[in-house]
Design an enzyme around this catalytic site. Structure first.
Site: not given
Ligand code: F6R
Length: 608
Positions: A2, A73, A99-100, A485, A488, A504, A603
Site C-alpha cells: 500500500c 491494497w 502497510n503490511g 519469460k 514474452e 522425438h 496484465k
C-alpha cells in the site's frame, strides 16, 4: 504494497497528501483515504475506488495542516469504504494508516475485546490502532504508546499515526516495510515510497526496522524501540521521480524480481502460526483434507506453470492423484469429474476469463474450489469456496515474477500441510519442510547478488532467434516458466521441452550456437538430463546449466554454469526460476525492448 503518507507544515495538508497519493497510484490500490487534524479533531474521509473520487468527496473540505494519507491494497477484508484506511480508535483520538500485515491480529482483538474494545472493520490494522489507543490512554504519551504497542504486534508493518491531542505531530514506525522521512522548509513528510514526496523535498532519512519518528514542521526526531532518542543521517535523493517510482530500478520487472524474497516471506507468514501452518481461513481442516480423493490444479500462463510444479510436489508428498489443467482447455473438456476432488484455481489477478469459467464449471459439478489469488476481492476470490491469498502485493510489470513465486509458496504450504494431515510425513519431516521453505527468501537474495553474471551472459545472446529450455519433473515446470519469460519480453522464440522428448522431434531444430538451458536440480534425474544436454551440445548448442551447488554433473561440458544454493529438491523451482527471469529480462534490455509492457500482452486477460 500500500502507499503511506504523512505531512505536517505550513500548508493545507489534504492537497499535499492527495498529490502524493497520486504519485503512488502506479503501485495499484483499491481504496484510499485521508485523516487531517484541524486543531481540535481528526477528520477522516476515505472511499473504495480511485483517488479522483476521494478528491471529489473531500471537495476542499478537510482543513488542517497536519495529516496522513493511504492507498490500500487489500490483504485482510474486502476493498470497501469501511476497510479503507485511515482507521481510528473509538473516540478518534488515535488515527492511523498501515502497510503490511498484523499477523497476530486475532489475539490482539481478543485481548482488546476483554478490555472493552469493539471492532467495526474486517482489517488486521484496526487491532493495531486500538492497541495503540489502549497504551495511549494509559501513558498519555505517543512515544510510549508506540513502544508498548510494537512489543505486542507481530508481522510486518509501517504505521503512520495521528494523536488528536498533538495536533501538529505525525508519528511513524516501521518493521520490514519502508518508511522515509523528508525535511522541507517549515514542513516535513513521511512516505512509504520516496517518489511521493520528491516534488517537495529531496532531503530524506531512511528509517530502519523498529525506528520511531516524530514529525513536527521544523523538527524530525528519531527514537529507538525503547524510546531513546537517536541520531540519523540526512541523505539527498538524486533519482528522478520516474526512477524513484521504480525504487531506483530501471524497470518494474526488475523491482519486482527483487521483491520476491519479501513476497515469499509474507505469503508464508500469513498462514504460519505457532510453528505450524494454519489453513483454517481456507476452510481446510485435517478431516476435510483427508477426504480429498483427487486434485485438479487449474490456471493459465505462469500460474499454470506454478501449478505444474505443484502437481509433482502434491503427488509426491500426499499420494493424492493430481491433474494439472490449462483453464482454457479444462472448460471445454468433457472429462468425468470426481465429486470428492478439490479444484485448486491459481490466478494472480483473480479475473482471468478462462480460469474463472473453469472454476465455475468445477463448482457446477459440485467440486470444492480453493483459489490461490493475489488480488483480494477479485471475482475468482469472491466466487471460490475458499481462498488462499498470496501476498505478493500489486504487480505492475506485465510479465509476472513475484506473484508466480508466491503462488509456488502457497502450493508448497498446501502440499506439506496435506501430507501431514494424511500422516504421510512425521513431525520431524514436517518441521524440516517448514524450515526449508523459511530459508528460501535468503537464498533468493543470494542468487540476485549474482545477477551481473546473467547480464553478461544475456548480452551474448542479444541476437538469438531461438532458445530451448530442458527439464524433467519439477525442472520441466521451471523450464516452461523460464521459456515464457524469454519469449514474452525478449520476443526470442523459445520452447520448454520435457528433456526426454528432445529426440522425438525438437532436436532437429538445434543449430550451432543456439542457447539450450538445462534446469538440473532433481538429483535422481541428473544423469538423464545430462545426456539430453550432451545430445544438444554435440549438435553445436551452447549449454547453460542451472544446478545446485555441489553438483558436478556437466561441469566440464557446460558452457556456462549457474549454481543456486542447495535446497530441498521439492522447492527448487523457487530458486531455479530466478536466473531464468533475469535471463529473459537482460536479453530484453539488451534488445532495447519495452520490458514492462511487452507488445500484444495485457496484465489481466479478462476476455476469452
Ligand atoms: C506471464 C503472465 C501470464 C499470466 C496469465 C494468468 O508472465 O503473467 O502468463 O500468468 O495471464 O494470469 P492470472 O495469474 O492473473 O490469472
Amino acid at each position: 504494497m500500500c502507499g503511506i503518507l504523512g505531512y505536517t507544515g505550513h500548508r493545507e495538508s489534504a492537497e499535499i497528501l492527495l498529490n502524493g497519493l497520486e504519485k503512488l497510484e502506479y503501485r495499484g490500490y483499491d481504496s484510499a483515504g485521508l485523516a487531517v487534524n484541524d486543531g481540535e479533531n481528526i477528520n477522516v474521509i476515505k472511499n473504495k475506488g480511485r483517488i479522483k473520487s476521494l478528491r471529489e468527496k473531500i471537495n476542499n473540505n478537510l482543513p488542517g495542516t497536519c495529516g496522513i494519507g493511504h492507498t490500500r491494497w487489500a490483504t485482510h477484508g474486502e476493498p470497501s469504504d469501511t476497510n479503507a484506511h485511515p482507521l481510528w480508535s473509538d473516540d478518534k483520538s488515535v488515527v492511523a494508516v498501515h502497510n503490511g500485515i498484523v499477523e497476530n491480529y486475532k489475539e490482539l482483538k481478543s485481548f482488546l475485546g476483554e478490555n472493552g474494545y469493539k471492532f467495526y472493520s474486517q482489517t488486521d490494522t484496526e487491532a493495531a490502532v486500538k492497541l495503540l489507543d489502549y497504551f495511549y490512554k494509559r501513558t498519555k504519551s505517543p512515544l510510549n504508546a508506540i513502544t508498548e504497542a510494537i512489543k505486542k504486534i507481530e508481522g510486518s508493518y509501517c504505521f503512520v499515526i495521528l494523536f488528536k491531542d498533538f495536533p501538529d505531530e505525525v508519528w511513524g514506525v516501521r518493521k520490514d516495510l519502508p518508511l522515509i522521512a523528508g525535511q522541507g522548509k517549515d514542513e516535513s513528510f513521511l512516505a512509504s515510497d520516496v517518489s511521493a514526496i520528491l516534488q517537495d523535498t529531496r532531503q530524506v532519512y531512511y528509517l530502519d526496522n523498529f525506528e520511531i519518528v516524530r514529525l513536527k514542521k521544523n523538527d524530525v526526531r528519531f527514537f529507538d524501540e525503547t524510546g531513546h532518542a537517536k541520531y540519523k543521517k540526512l541523505s539527498t535523493v538524486t533519482w528522478d521521480s520516474q526512477a524513484a517510482e521504480r525504487g531506483g530500478f530501471e524497470h518494474f520487472m526488475m523491482k519486482e524480481i527483487h521483491e520476491q524474497a519479501r513476497a515469499v516471506k509474507d505469503t508464508f507468514r500469513s498462514v504460519f502460526k505457532n510453528g505450524e501452518f494454519d489453513l483454517s481461513e481456507c476452510n481446510l481442516d485435517d478431516e476435510s483434507i483427508r477426504k480429498i480423493s483427487q486434485i485438479y490444479v487449474i490456471a493459465c500462463g505462469s500460474a499454470y506453470h506454478a501449478g505444474y510444479a505443484a502437481q509433482y510436489i502434491l503427488e509426491d508428498l500426499t499420494g493424492i492423484p493430481v491433474r494439472i489443467e490449462l483453464a482454457s482447455e479444462f472448460r471445454y473438456r468433457k472429462m468425468p469429474l470426481d465429486k470428492s476432488a478439490l479444484a485448486i484455481i491459481i490466478s494472480q489477478s483473480g479475473e482471468t476469463a478462462d480460469t474463472l469459467a473453469a472454476m465455475r464449471l468445477a463448482k457446477n459439478h459440485g467440486i470444492k474450489t480453493l483459489a490461490i489469488v493475489n488480488v483480494v476481492g477479485s471475482t475468482i476470490a469472491r466466487e471460490a469456496d475458499s481462498v488462499f491469498y498470496t501476498l505478493a502485493g500489486p504487480e505492475i510489470a506485465v510479465a509476472t515474477t513475484k506473484a508466480y513465486s508466491s503462488q509456488l509458496i502457497a502450493c508448497y504450504i498446501l502440499a506439506v500441510q496435506f501430507a501431514r494431515a494424511k500422516n504421510m510425513i512425521d513431525e520431524a519431516k514436517y518441521k524440516y519442510f517448514i524450515d526449508e521453505i523459511q530459508k528460501l527468501p535468503g537464498k533468493i537474495d543470494e542468487i540476485l547478488d549474482e545477477k551481473e553474471r546473467i547480464r553478461e551472459l544475456a548480452e551474448k545472446f542479444v541476437d538469438s532467434q531461438n532458445a530451448f529450455y530442458l527439464g524433467r519433473n519439477i525442472d520441466y515446470a521451471v523450464a516452461m516458466e523460464g521459456s515464457l519469460k524469454m519469449k514474452e519480453i525478449s520476443y526470442v522464440h523459445s520452447e520448454a521441452i520435457a528433456a526426454g522428448e528432445m529426440k522425438h522431434g525438437p532436436i532437429s531444430l538445434i543449430e550451432r550456437g543456439m542457447l539450450v538451458t538445462g534446469i538440473m536440480t532433481q538429483k535422481n534425474l541428473l544423469p538423464k538430463i545430462a545426456s539430453n544436454m550432451l545430445e544438444a551440445k554435440s549438435r553445436g548448442a551452447f549449454l547453460l546449466c542451472i544446478m545446485m551447488r555441489g553438483s558436478e554433473v556437466l561441469k566440464d561440458e557446460a558452457d556456462f554454469v549457474f549454481q543456486i544454493p542447495e535446497t530441498e529438491e521439492l522447492f527448487a523451482a523457487t530458486l531455479a526460476v530466478i536466473p531464468l527471469q533475469l535471463l529473459g529480462y537482460y536479453v530484453a534490455v539488451a534488445r532495447k525492448l519495452d520490458v514492462d509492457k511487452p507488445r500484444n500482452l495485457a496484465k489481466s486477460v479478462t476476455v476469452e
